[in-house]
Write a protein that holds these residues in place. Structure first.
Motif, PDB file in Angstrom:
ATOM      1  N   LEU A 128       7.549 -39.080  20.758  1.00 34.62           N
ATOM      2  CA  LEU A 128       7.828 -37.844  20.014  1.00 34.62           C
ATOM      3  C   LEU A 128       6.541 -37.045  19.834  1.00 34.62           C
ATOM      4  O   LEU A 128       5.448 -37.620  19.813  1.00 34.62           O
ATOM      5  CB  LEU A 128       8.386 -38.160  18.620  1.00 34.62           C
ATOM      6  CG  LEU A 128       9.759 -38.778  18.499  1.00 34.62           C
ATOM      7  CD1 LEU A 128      10.099 -39.009  17.032  1.00 34.62           C
ATOM      8  CD2 LEU A 128      10.809 -37.898  19.139  1.00 34.62           C
ATOM      9  N   GLN A 132       6.470 -34.706  14.529  1.00 31.62           N
ATOM     10  CA  GLN A 132       7.818 -35.258  14.377  1.00 31.62           C
ATOM     11  C   GLN A 132       7.751 -36.751  14.107  1.00 31.62           C
ATOM     12  O   GLN A 132       8.448 -37.267  13.217  1.00 31.62           O
ATOM     13  CB  GLN A 132       8.652 -35.019  15.631  1.00 31.62           C
ATOM     14  CG  GLN A 132       9.273 -33.661  15.730  1.00 31.62           C
ATOM     15  CD  GLN A 132      10.143 -33.535  16.972  1.00 31.62           C
ATOM     16  OE1 GLN A 132      10.595 -34.532  17.532  1.00 31.62           O
ATOM     17  NE2 GLN A 132      10.375 -32.303  17.394  1.00 31.62           N
ATOM     18  N   ALA A 133       6.916 -37.457  14.872  1.00 31.97           N
ATOM     19  CA  ALA A 133       6.796 -38.911  14.694  1.00 31.97           C
ATOM     20  C   ALA A 133       6.319 -39.245  13.289  1.00 31.97           C
ATOM     21  O   ALA A 133       6.837 -40.167  12.648  1.00 31.97           O
ATOM     22  CB  ALA A 133       5.834 -39.491  15.730  1.00 31.97           C
ATOM     23  N   GLY A 167      13.361 -34.891  15.066  1.00 29.80           N
ATOM     24  CA  GLY A 167      12.889 -36.232  15.427  1.00 29.80           C
ATOM     25  C   GLY A 167      14.025 -37.232  15.529  1.00 29.80           C
ATOM     26  O   GLY A 167      14.075 -38.040  16.461  1.00 29.80           O
TER      27      GLY A 167
END
Length: 187
Positions: A128, A132-133, A167
């Motif tokens: 990602l 987002q991660a 995500g």
């Protein structure tokens, strides 16, 4: 924004070693747990914890309370973990292979399946985009609320909601083809 951790950090900067010990006892379990969940490796998580706390000690003399100490430390830990994940080699250590195994042992099968699921999740998270991660990890792995994530990431709550939604969709798409292999075919 002043908090008890900031007061302890200021006391440490003034030479109070007991304040440092109190901060270590208070913050290190959270930092270690966060790093362990993101990395899945205790040794690496301990390294990250030490580095994050060292950075906190180096910052102590010039600490400006723009954020809570714990928020700052979450951000530093997450960034260190993401750096480690980017640099991590994809090789499997011989130590990761279980020792004696009995064919069909349900405990061994469950353990291997859980490890495969965690590994698939870590790999998918690593694919990602970084923000987002981090948002997904803080929300769904760390269990933090959107306002706290917003403070850690220095963004608005709406941006957190957007990052976590995108995500989640990206993770679902990345993992959907692996459902059967990970034992989720019947779920």
């Amino acid at each position: 924004m002043q908090d008890e951790d900031a007061s302890l950090l200021k006391a440490f900067a003034a030479g109070d070693n007991r304040a440092a010990q109190t901060l270590i006892e208070r913050l290190s379990p959270r930092v270690l747990a966060q790093a362990l969940r993101l990395l899945g490796n205790r040794s690496e998580a301990e390294d990250i914890m030490q580095e994050a706390l060292l950075r906190l000690w180096r910052t102590a003399p010039t600490w400006q309370p723009r954020a809570r100490v714990s928020t700052w430390l979450y951000r530093v830990t997450a960034n260190l973990c993401l750096d480690r994940l980017r640099a991590r080699c994809q090789m499997v250590s011989i130590d990761a292979v279980p020792g004696e195994m009995t064919a069909g042992d349900p405990a061994i099968i469950a353990s291997l399946q859980q490890e495969a699921r965690l590994d698939a999740l870590r790999r998918a998270l690593a694919e990602l985009p970084e923000r987002q991660a981090l948002a997904v990890s803080l929300r769904f792995i760390e269990g933090l609320g959107n306002p706290e994530i917003a403070a850690i990431m220095d963004i608005g709550v709406e941006a957190v909601e957007s990052l976590t939604a995108r995500g989640k969709r990206a993770l679902a798409a990345a993992l959907s083809s692996k459902k059967e292999a990970l034992g989720y075919a019947d779920e």
